[in-house]
Design an enzyme around this catalytic site. Structure first.
Site, short mmCIF file in Angstrom:
data_model
loop_
_atom_site.label_atom_id
_atom_site.label_comp_id
_atom_site.label_asym_id
_atom_site.label_seq_id
_atom_site.Cartn_x
_atom_site.Cartn_y
_atom_site.Cartn_z
N ARG A 292 8.01 15.46 11.13
CA ARG A 292 7.19 16.08 10.09
C ARG A 292 7.37 17.59 10.16
O ARG A 292 7.90 18.20 9.27
CB ARG A 292 5.71 15.68 10.30
N HIS B 86 3.68 16.31 18.65
CA HIS B 86 2.70 15.44 18.00
C HIS B 86 3.27 14.02 17.95
O HIS B 86 4.45 13.84 17.64
CB HIS B 86 2.42 15.97 16.59
N CYS C 268 -19.16 3.03 -9.77
CA CYS C 268 -18.96 3.97 -10.89
C CYS C 268 -18.66 5.36 -10.33
O CYS C 268 -18.61 5.57 -9.13
CB CYS C 268 -20.20 4.03 -11.76
N MET C 269 -18.48 6.32 -11.21
CA MET C 269 -18.16 7.67 -10.75
C MET C 269 -19.28 8.26 -9.90
O MET C 269 -19.03 8.87 -8.86
CB MET C 269 -17.89 8.58 -11.96
N ASP C 270 -20.53 8.05 -10.33
CA ASP C 270 -21.66 8.72 -9.67
C ASP C 270 -22.72 7.75 -9.16
O ASP C 270 -23.71 8.18 -8.57
CB ASP C 270 -22.35 9.67 -10.65
N LYS D 162 -9.58 20.55 10.88
CA LYS D 162 -8.95 20.66 9.56
C LYS D 162 -9.75 19.87 8.52
O LYS D 162 -10.56 19.02 8.89
CB LYS D 162 -7.50 20.19 9.63
N TYR E 29 -19.45 -1.67 -15.02
CA TYR E 29 -18.27 -1.69 -15.89
C TYR E 29 -17.44 -2.96 -15.69
O TYR E 29 -17.18 -3.38 -14.57
CB TYR E 29 -17.37 -0.50 -15.58
N ARG F 192 -5.80 17.63 21.82
CA ARG F 192 -6.25 17.94 20.46
C ARG F 192 -6.98 16.71 19.91
O ARG F 192 -6.34 15.76 19.46
CB ARG F 192 -5.06 18.24 19.54
C1 PLP Z 1 -4.71 15.97 12.70
C2 PLP Z 1 -4.00 16.32 13.94
C3 PLP Z 1 -4.58 16.01 15.19
C4 PLP Z 1 -5.84 15.21 15.34
O1 PLP Z 1 -5.58 13.84 15.18
P1 PLP Z 1 -6.71 12.75 15.52
O2 PLP Z 1 -5.99 11.47 15.38
O3 PLP Z 1 -7.77 12.93 14.50
O4 PLP Z 1 -7.18 13.06 16.89
C5 PLP Z 1 -3.94 16.48 16.32
N1 PLP Z 1 -2.79 17.19 16.23
C6 PLP Z 1 -2.20 17.48 15.06
C7 PLP Z 1 -0.92 18.25 15.04
C8 PLP Z 1 -2.77 17.04 13.88
O5 PLP Z 1 -2.17 17.30 12.71
#
Ligand code: PLP
Length: 423
Positions: A159, A188, A340-342, A61, A293, A249
């Protein structure tokens, strides 16, 4: 290492000019060097720590935590990942457009306006409520195709997902629906990175209870996943005595960072991304002068400074003003004054040999002495995840395999060398 030191091979006959021009441009300015071999090695190293039947889902993601979606997905698959995880259907569609056929799971609530596109592209959707189920069924029926579904059980993260009692009812509905293929179940964890394991244990027990009930009713789906990186590193990867192919995951650990600074990684897992630039000015500021700045830094002696073309618009936190360092010739050069920004100014007092055009490592591997994403995060009150995912779209990503640049994603899009050479 040494990637940014190399000048683009501008006289090589095998080098198409588009490739060389864009590569030279990227190397001469701020760029992220992403080591595809290291990403694959990280996947392999994580898999080595797991029982042989456990499969890896690489979490991609947010543009693969800033590394770039498509090249990172290919590296994950090369390293043995069997599954890819995204947060948005659009991310899954980009993977499919790139020709990637591995299973893609949208981990969380999908964009209701793209369900049909997702199902048509064989992207697996998460369901956490009856409303989600009905929306996916409607889209699948309209298409005349079965939708692959993973049921998220909310065991304590609070969540997304169905609470345990609701999950049983949803599993029954999923199993009996001809428009839906009930492929997986997952949960999760909220605190897998914390030293106190009580909440993790509670979530594990709740998830197990749901699965036992599904087994008793003959409803258990063929795939099960629960562990993020932290739970994977802790071995909380799922009960082998219950049915279901176990999948973990991994996000942050796949990118070579720990989920928490207090945790450690398996041998061979290292950061795959370096943020690099070149000095765009070297100059000396007199004693008693303010820098940047607000003049929040005032020199106490004549100070040789370097200007680096990276700023908060690139994702470098402004909170690193007067904190943190960049690496020049292997030496830590502290940030002076406000980011700074850049642009950002560093002290070159300890690197007298530094010159205009010399390479600067803004973020990198701890072994080199570079500031890591976790160090930048802790100095600025955030987490490494936010540092990586904040790296701006305007930063070109240079992909390296076998020490050679093989692809480049800049504001003109993704250009792969092999493609360019055969043009
Ligand atoms: C982002 C996410 C992960 C990965 O989490 P990490 O801590 O980066 O391994 C796994 N499962 C779900 C549902 C997530 O949203």
């Amino acid at each position: 290492m040494g990637i940014a030191d190399r000048t683009a091979p501008d006289r090589s006959p095998a080098c198409s000019s588009g490739w060389c021009d864009r590569l030279r441009a990227a190397y001469s300015a701020l760029h992220a060097a992403v080591d595809l071999d290291q990403l694959a090695a990280n996947a392999r190293a994580l898999l080595r720590t797991l029982p042989p039947d456990v499969e890896l889902l690489a979490v991609l993601k947010a543009n693969a935590y800033g590394h770039g979606l498509v090249p990172t997905a290919r590296a994950a698959l090369a390293g043995g990942a069997r599954w890819l995880g995204v947060a948005r259907i659009e991310e899954g569609l980009v993977l499919r457009q790139a020709g990637i056929t591995a299973p893609v799971v949208v981990l969380g609530p999908p964009n209701a306006g793209r369900l049909r596109e997702a199902i048509a592209a064989d992207i697996t959707l998460a369901v956490g409520s009856l409303a989600d189920l009905l929306a996916v069924r409607r889209a699948a029926s309209a298409l005349g195709r079965r939708a692959r579904v993973h049921l998220e059980v909310d065991t304590g993260m609070h969540r997304f997902g169905a609470d345990p009692a609701e999950a049983i009812a949803l599993a029954r509905a999923l199993r009996s629906d001809p428009a839906l293929e009930f492929e997986g179940i997952y949960t999760h964890f909220a605190t897998a990175d914390a030293p106190d394991c009580r909440t993790l244990r509670l979530q594990l027990a709740r998830f197990r209870a749901v699965r036992e009930r599904l087994v008793a009713e003959g409803l258990h789906p063929p795939v099960v996943h629960q562990a993020n990186s932290a739970a994977t590193l802790r071995g909380a990867i799922g009960d082998p005595d219950l049915p279901g192919r176990r999948v973990v995951r991994a996000g942050i650990a796949f990118y070579g960072l720990t989920p928490d600074p207090a945790m450690s990684l398996p041998a061979g897992v290292r950061p795959a991304l370096q943020l690099r630039a070149r000095l765009t000015r070297c100059f000396t500021v007199d004693a008693g002068e303010g820098i940047s700045y607000g003049h929040t830094y005032v020199t106490d002696r004549p100070t040789r400074c370097g200007l680096v073309p990276v700023g908060y618009a690139d994702g470098l936190p402004r909170a690193l003003s007067n904190r943190g360092w960049f690496l020049v010739h292997g030496i830590r050069c502290p940030i002076r004054g406000r980011v700074c920004m850049d642009q950002t100014i560093i002290s070159l007092e300890d690197v007298p040999q530094a010159q205009l055009g010399d390479p600067v490592i803004v973020l990198g591997d701890p072994a080199s002495g570079a500031m890591t994403a976790w160090e930048a995060a802790e100095l600025s009150g955030t987490i490494a995840y936010e540092i990586l995912t904040s790296l701006a779209a305007r930063i070109p990503r240079v992909y390296v395999r076998g020490g050679e640049p093989v692809a480049l994603a800049d504001s003109f899009g993704l250009l792969e060398r092999d493609v360019a050479v055969t043009e």
